[in-house]
Design an enzyme around this catalytic site. Structure first.
Site, PDB file in Angstrom:
ATOM      1  N   VAL A 104       0.873  -1.177   0.000  1.00  0.00           N
ATOM      2  CA  VAL A 104       0.000   0.000   0.000  1.00  0.00           C
ATOM      3  C   VAL A 104       0.907   1.223   0.000  1.00  0.00           C
ATOM      4  CG1 VAL A 104      -1.738   1.332   1.259  1.00  0.00           C
ATOM      5  CG2 VAL A 104      -1.888  -1.162   1.203  1.00  0.00           C
ATOM      6  N   ARG A 159      -6.425   3.496   5.470  1.00  0.00           N
ATOM      7  CA  ARG A 159      -7.695   3.793   4.798  1.00  0.00           C
ATOM      8  C   ARG A 159      -8.432   2.507   4.434  1.00  0.00           C
ATOM      9  NH1 ARG A 159      -6.233   8.392   0.372  1.00  0.00           N
ATOM     10  NH2 ARG A 159      -8.459   8.110  -0.085  1.00  0.00           N
ATOM     11  N   GLY A 160      -7.948   1.371   4.933  1.00  0.00           N
ATOM     12  CA  GLY A 160      -8.639   0.111   4.719  1.00  0.00           C
ATOM     13  C   GLY A 160      -8.294  -0.607   3.440  1.00  0.00           C
ATOM     14  N   SER A 180       6.773  -9.663   5.278  1.00  0.00           N
ATOM     15  CA  SER A 180       7.731  -8.589   5.536  1.00  0.00           C
ATOM     16  C   SER A 180       7.594  -8.094   6.969  1.00  0.00           C
ATOM     17  CB  SER A 180       7.515  -7.445   4.541  1.00  0.00           C
ATOM     18  OG  SER A 180       6.168  -6.982   4.603  1.00  0.00           O
ATOM     19  N   TYR A 237       0.116  -9.608   9.150  1.00  0.00           N
ATOM     20  CA  TYR A 237      -0.648 -10.721   8.591  1.00  0.00           C
ATOM     21  C   TYR A 237      -1.290 -11.588   9.664  1.00  0.00           C
ATOM     22  CZ  TYR A 237       1.410  -9.073   4.339  1.00  0.00           C
ATOM     23  OH  TYR A 237       1.766  -8.260   3.294  1.00  0.00           O
ATOM     24  N   PHE A 274       8.633 -16.206  -2.767  1.00  0.00           N
ATOM     25  CA  PHE A 274       7.764 -15.902  -3.912  1.00  0.00           C
ATOM     26  C   PHE A 274       7.121 -14.532  -3.718  1.00  0.00           C
ATOM     27  CE2 PHE A 274       5.619 -18.697  -0.871  1.00  0.00           C
ATOM     28  CZ  PHE A 274       4.482 -17.966  -0.545  1.00  0.00           C
TER      29      PHE A 274
END
Length: 416
Positions: free
Chosen positions: A91, A98-99, A125, A130, A416
């Site tokens: 992002v 901001r979602g 990262s 996550y 990946f």
């Protein structure tokens, strides 16, 4: 958030033919704005699956990205299970909070479920990000910096029967890929590579060598068959005491212990080199138990593959269990509520059944704990001691922990 392209807010859409350049540029900027070498960028362009790639667009500018690769992942018992490899998530710094990320994660997991893939996996990262979406570290990897001038390597019988020879990496690529493919069913966490992915192993842009040599390759042969290979770089160095060079291992695969030992012995003994740098290897790899002084290997362990069960029932049915289990899980999954509830798992080394139930729960946990333990590298007992699994029936935690284990440590062979 606006959802029409005429509006003022960012709009999410699948990748279009002309989107790749701005989409990838946004990704590079989010990860530090250092452009990748042209040949590496071209390969990722070829491997990217547009139908599984999302972007947020604010006017004509790409401000968010997320993709998925269609993998098959080895699970305990050797089955190859469909898994979405989440990748290229970013992002723009101008559009944080901001979602956008949550919206892309929501869309991805909904799409993965509709595709019938029981698992999603990624390399994180920033792990904390996550975890909010149900991912947990399920494999770990060892890195080392070995003082080969002072550390000796013992080898098993048969090592001297292995013949080694240098080969151009690209010329033996197919043979090396065949070795890798034979290893995939034997270790949880390994990825069955689709055509094109083997090219990652021989990418060799000068910008990525960090002062080392071009990529070198040695193949191992027994009875006329290639049974292993090592790809590596060398970097000469000299100090007041003489030579002080470094070998950096890039890839190594072997079909049997003697071949594996022969390749490691070769790496330990390259002339004028006093240091072997190793990254991202299995935590149970044999060389760690063959060295004369493990302290001088400077081992480090870190997280690698993050696992997310998208369909709890299908995922738990897809693997086998090294000891019989019959346990009812009370699962909490706030981001994928279709997984929430009680599941009865009954299984052993031959197979498993996992279905919804109204029976009393034996263990209570979130989907993250199931993801951590799924490949057999994280103990449910350890998670229980950490307060992340609650035992509701005495003895259920130990029973499940033994069943979920794996005789070999899970391992992600490449990113990946």
């Amino acid at each position: 958030m606006a959802t029409d392209e005429a509006g003022a807010g960012p709009v999410m859409r699948e990748l279009r033919p002309d989107d790749w350049g701005p989409w990838y540029d946004n990704l590079i900027r989010a990860f530090g704005a250092v452009p990748e070498p042209a040949e590496e960028r071209e390969l990722w362009d070829a491997l990217t699956e547009p139908a599984r790639s999302l972007g947020f667009w604010d006017g004509g500018e790409c401000v968010g990205s997320a993709g998925a690769f269609s993998f098959r992942l080895t699970v305990p018992g050797g089955a190859s299970v469909p898994a979405a490899g989440i990748t290229m998530v970013s992002v723009a710094a101008t559009h944080r909070r901001r979602g956008l990320l949550t919206a892309m994660m929501r869309r991805q997991l909904d799409d993965i479920r509709s595709c019938g893939e029981p698992l999603a996996v990624l390399t994180a990262s920033e792990p904390d990000i996550y975890g909010r979406f149900g991912y947990a570290a399920g494999t770990f990897a060892v890195s080392a910096e070995i003082d080969t001038g002072r550390v000796r390597l013992s080898v098993p019988p048969g090592t001297d029967d292995v013949r080694l020879r240098y080969a151009a990496p690209a010329e033996v690529l197919d043979a090396c890929e065949a070795v890798y493919a034979r290893l995939v069913p034997g270790r949880p966490g390994m990825l069955a590579r689709r055509p094109g992915w083997e090219r990652l192993g021989v990418l060799d842009p000068e910008e990525s060598r960090d002062g080392g040599s071009p990529l070198q390759c040695v193949v191992a042969e027994r009875d006329g068959e290639i049974t292993g290979y090592a790809r590596f770089r060398t970097q000469p160095g000299w100090g007041v005491s003489g030579h002080d060079g470094t070998v950096t291992l890039v890839h190594l695969d072997a079909l049997d212990p003697a071949t594996e030992a022969a390749l490691w012995r070769f790496l330990f003994g390259i002339d004028l080199m006093t240091r072997l740098v190793v990254r991202g290897r299995p935590v149970d790899e044999a060389w760690q138990f063959q060295v004369s002084d493990v302290r001088r290997c400077r081992l480090r362990v870190r997280d690698a593959l993050y696992v997310r069960l998208v369909d709890v029932g299908a995922a738990l049915r897809a693997r086998t269990y090294q000891a019989p289990v019959d346990v009812v899980f009370e699962v909490e999954d706030a981001f994928c509520p279709w997984n929430t509830g009680r599941w009865r798992l009954s299984g052993d080394a031959k197979g498993a059944v996992c279905e919804r139930t109204t029976d009393a729960a034996d263990l209570a946990l979130t989907v993250r704990e199931l993801g951590a333990a799924y490949l057999g590298g994280v103990s449910l007992t350890a998670l229980g001691a950490a307060g992340r699994v609650r035992e509701l029936r005495e003895g259920a935690l130990a029973e499940a922990a033994v069943g979920f284990g794996s005789p070999v440590a899970p391992w992600l062979p490449h990113g990946f």
